[in-house]
Design an enzyme around this catalytic site. Structure first.
Site, PDB file in Angstrom:
ATOM      1  N   LYS A 198       0.831  -1.214   0.000  1.00 49.36           N
ATOM      2  CA  LYS A 198       0.000   0.000   0.000  1.00 49.36           C
ATOM      3  C   LYS A 198       0.868   1.267   0.000  1.00 49.36           C
ATOM      4  CE  LYS A 198      -3.107  -2.945  -0.094  1.00 49.36           C
ATOM      5  NZ  LYS A 198      -4.232  -3.368   0.691  1.00 49.36           N
TER       6      LYS A 198
HETATM    7  C1  PLP Z   1      -5.111  -4.387   1.013  1.00 48.18           C
HETATM    8  C2  PLP Z   1      -6.557  -4.199   1.035  1.00 48.18           C
HETATM    9  C3  PLP Z   1      -7.319  -4.350   2.207  1.00 48.18           C
HETATM   10  C4  PLP Z   1      -6.747  -4.812   3.517  1.00 48.18           C
HETATM   11  O1  PLP Z   1      -5.769  -5.768   3.380  1.00 48.18           O
HETATM   12  P1  PLP Z   1      -4.837  -6.217   4.608  1.00 48.18           P
HETATM   13  O2  PLP Z   1      -3.803  -7.031   3.943  1.00 48.18           O
HETATM   14  O3  PLP Z   1      -5.693  -6.984   5.540  1.00 48.18           O
HETATM   15  O4  PLP Z   1      -4.284  -4.976   5.261  1.00 48.18           O
HETATM   16  C5  PLP Z   1      -8.665  -4.066   2.155  1.00 48.18           C
HETATM   17  N1  PLP Z   1      -9.257  -3.654   1.019  1.00 48.18           N
HETATM   18  C6  PLP Z   1      -8.558  -3.482  -0.122  1.00 48.18           C
HETATM   19  C7  PLP Z   1      -9.270  -2.992  -1.347  1.00 48.18           C
HETATM   20  C8  PLP Z   1      -7.191  -3.767  -0.163  1.00 48.18           C
HETATM   21  O5  PLP Z   1      -6.520  -3.616  -1.308  1.00 48.18           O
END
Ligand code: PLP
Length: 408
Positions: A198
């Protein structure tokens, strides 16, 4: 004779441009602070580092409360759970998203309902969303996906008409501004992920932000086995409300510290990404028929989890996406396929009676079969690297005849 690397020519990048070599951001100042934290022994969620970061992140997004957790899936789960959403309830989610969005509804015992996306923004389609609402619907989780934003004006109006909660999934959109408001502050709760890929990364991590003090406290208790904010383990004067399911979802101060440092540079990063996208799309619009994801309609500032290329012009439709991907990757640029709609994802194993799809999600199906994308970290590279990235894509797409031949 083609000079495509796929057919034996010289690649644009002789050494493939791997994002793991330049993401996440590292610097000496943060390393020194990590050392200081390590030596201080103040590593836990109860120490000052987490409190400072959650405050700063919530304030940056125009909200009063932040609750830091181990990932951006349990943040969604806790947001739903804090509103008492559970068995017998339905939660509307877009068909095209990371499967966490849908699984969060399942984890609280509710039924995820998949709704198709808009073809320009690739975010949930408000019209189809409204059509999917039943008397069981309790919440909507719009996702600000890749390089766009869900239409929050229309979604909030629909939510108001039907008395639904809105949990914004901002896992792709840290720091984005929609019509004057930061994402995550428009719905009832905003959920962010700090997973490695992210735009803010602490390897794992997530946060809920909200202006609702009562919900903030419930979410806090949910992530901390029932303890309230400021209560030290073993010293709680009061317990959680009856029936509120609580978990150990605490993260560490090391994660909070990394994120505190990255938050200071977030706005600058978004500006840099925006400039990179404008440069690349301007050039590729001149030389190719690639379609691009439309920016958030009322985005004043927005992020990019990834930069998308959509190959659905008639000129490209008879070239398998895999062939385009192989040719671009051969030039040393690792472009990726996007996810399939969640209900097709290889890890998605819910029984058919525990989720709902009313309408075929044709736009999601079509989009996911024609998208290649580049991870956001590439957008932070210097101008000469961006030029070569576009060179690599142009080289492949300008030679469509060769590409078609190579696909046969
Ligand atoms: C990455 C992501 C999440 C959360 O992912 P985690 O790996 O649990 O932090 C939630 N929604 C979207 C659209 C994502 O890309």
């Amino acid at each position: 004779m083609s000079n495509l690397a796929l057919l034996g020519g010289k690649p644009v990048f002789e050494k493939p441009l791997e994002w793991r070599e330049f993401w996440p951001p590292v610097d000496k100042r943060t390393a020194a602070k990590l050392e200081e934290l390590y030596l201080s022994r103040q590593w836990t969620a109860f120490d000052e580092t987490e409190v400072e970061f959650t405050r700063a992140f919530a304030a940056h997004h125009g909200t009063h409360h932040g609750i830091f957790m181990i990932n951006g899936t349990v943040t969604l789960q806790c947001a739903l759970g804090a509103y008492g959403i559970g068995p017998g309830d339905e939660v509307i989610v877009p068909a095209l998203t990371w499967y966490a969005t849908a699984m969060a509804a399942h984890y609280v015992g509710a039924r995820p309902v998949f709704v198709d996306i808009e073809s320009n923004s690739l975010c949930i389609d408000p019209e189809k969303l409204e059509a999917a609402i039943t008397e069981r619907t309790k919440a909507i989780i719009p996702v600000h996906l890749y390089g766009s934003m869900a239409d929050m004006d229309r979604i909030m109006a629909i939510a108001k008409r039907h008395s639904l909660r809105v949990i914004e999934d901002c896992a792709h959109m840290h720091g984005g501004i929609w019509g004057g408001a930061r994402v995550g502050s428009i719905g009832d709760v905003g959920s962010f992920s700090f997973q490695h890929s992210k735009t803010m990364s602490s390897a794992e991590g997530g946060i809920c932000i909200t202006n609702d003090a009562e919900i903030a406290e419930r979410i806090f208790r949910m992530k901390h086995i029932g303890y309230g904010p400021g209560q030290l383990p073993g010293k709680a004067a009061s317990g959680p409300p009856p029936g509120l399911l609580c978990y150990p979802f605490r993260a560490t101060a090391f994660q909070a510290l990394l994120l505190q440092e990255q938050l200071g540079e977030l706005d600058e990063r978004l500006v840099r990404y925006q400039r990179a996208v404008e440069y690349m799309e301007d050039r590729l619009r001149e030389s190719t028929m690639i379609r691009f994801q439309e920016r958030g309609k009322r985005a004043e500032k927005q992020g990019y989890f990834g930069w998308l290329m959509i190959f659905d012009h008639p000129e490209y439709m008879d070239i398998p996406l895999d062939a385009i991907q192989r040719a671009i990757c051969a030039e040393g640029l690792p472009v990726l396929r996007t996810w399939d709609p969640v209900y097709r994802f290889v890890l998605f194993n819910l029984n058919a009676d525990t989720y709902r799809i009313d309408q075929p999600c044709e736009v999601s199906e079509h989009a996911s079969s024609r998208i290649l994308w580049l991870m956001h970290a590439y957008l932070g590279l210097e101008a000469d690297q961006l030029e070569r990235i576009v060179d690599a894509i142009e080289k492949v797409l300008v030679d469509v005849g060769k590409l078609k031949a190579s696909a046969r």
